[in-house]
Design a protein around this motif. Structure first.
Motif, short mmCIF file in Angstrom:
data_model
loop_
_atom_site.label_atom_id
_atom_site.label_comp_id
_atom_site.label_asym_id
_atom_site.label_seq_id
_atom_site.Cartn_x
_atom_site.Cartn_y
_atom_site.Cartn_z
N ASN A 27 -1.97 -0.22 0.31
CA ASN A 27 -3.30 -0.61 -0.15
C ASN A 27 -4.29 -0.53 1.01
O ASN A 27 -4.26 -1.32 1.94
N SER A 28 -5.19 0.43 0.95
CA SER A 28 -6.15 0.62 2.04
C SER A 28 -7.19 -0.50 2.08
O SER A 28 -8.00 -0.56 3.01
N SER A 52 -8.22 -5.42 10.54
CA SER A 52 -8.29 -3.97 10.36
C SER A 52 -9.38 -3.32 11.19
O SER A 52 -9.44 -2.09 11.29
N LYS A 68 -4.63 2.82 10.95
CA LYS A 68 -5.14 2.77 9.58
C LYS A 68 -5.01 4.10 8.86
O LYS A 68 -4.77 4.15 7.66
N SER A 69 -5.17 5.19 9.58
CA SER A 69 -5.09 6.49 8.92
C SER A 69 -3.69 6.73 8.37
O SER A 69 -3.50 7.36 7.33
N LYS A 71 -1.70 4.17 7.64
CA LYS A 71 -1.34 2.93 6.92
C LYS A 71 -0.04 2.37 7.49
O LYS A 71 0.93 2.12 6.76
#
Lengths: 113, 116
Positions: A27-28, A52, A68-69, A71
């Motif tokens: 889930n981004s 984040s 984050k890219s 995940k």
């Protein structure tokens, strides 16, 4: 559908070496991640967290990295000590929730003397 | 220090019995949670409460109910215990989520329940 995944059920390292525990998420919208440590017959205790907006947070021997890219987040323990032997859970708050956390299944870390 | 206490560390019950697990927190936290931990399944949320007399179902509420009559106390009830409810039960509490890195849930020591 598990939104936070820890794909390694166990990890064994030698005392003094680095331990790297991994966690993937789907889930981004997650904007905050936590790591907990759990000894047998005890409740989990909070270890370290990361927002984040950061890609790294450090607290003594513990560092959490966030990509984050991809995940993906990881917990590094340097140097590992036998007392670090425990189950480690990563967790993230449900987006828009009332502080519910979704947990990974955990990784059992064994640090050998 | 936040303290979350659970009424029993170990409990053995028979199938069909009604079981009460009690949890008390001393930090005036708004939110309280019940989880169970099983090998290979991690921590799964059973129920949570964000205020007195308020409750919401978690991921696995079937076979369980909860009660929160006072802010500091959150009870988990197994109406008719079954062997598949043998597990480690963990209670947790948290304050209002502010988005700070110190936001977290605080856990009790757990109750190891065995249903025979």
């Amino acid at each position: 559908d598990q939104q936070v995944k820890q794909n390694s059920p166990s990890l064994s390292v030698q005392e003094g070496r680095i331990s790297i525990l991994n966690c993937d998420y789907t889930n981004s919208m997650f904007d905050y991640f936590l790591w907990y440590k759990k000894y047998p017959a005890e409740g989990p205790t909070f270890l370290i967290s990361i927002s984040s907006i950061k890609d790294k947070n450090e607290d003594g021997r513990f560092t959490v990295f966030l990509n984050k890219s991809a995940k993906h987040l990881s917990l590094h323990i340097v140097p590992s000590q036998p007392g670090d032997s425990a189950v480690y859970f990563c967790a993230a708050p449900w987006a828009g929730s009332n502080y519910k956390l979704t947990f990974g299944k955990g990784t059992l870390l064994t640090v050998n003397p | 220090d936040v303290k979350v206490t659970q009424s029993s560390r170990y409990l053995v019950k028979r199938t069909g019995e009604k079981v009460f697990l009690e949890c008390v927190q001393d930090m005036d936290h708004e939110n309280m949670f019940w989880y169970r931990q099983d090998p290979g399944l991690g921590l799964r949320l059973i129920y949570f409460s964000y205020d007195v007399k308020m409750k919401e179902k978690g991921d696995i509420p079937e076979g369980y109910s909860v009660s929160r009559e006072k802010k500091e106390r959150f009870s988990l009830i197994l109406e008719s215990a079954s062997t598949n409810q043998t597990s480690m039960y963990l209670c947790a509490s948290s304050g209002l989520w502010t988005g700070r890195l110190t936001d977290t849930q605080y856990f009790g020591p757990g109750t190891r329940l065995t249903v025979l």
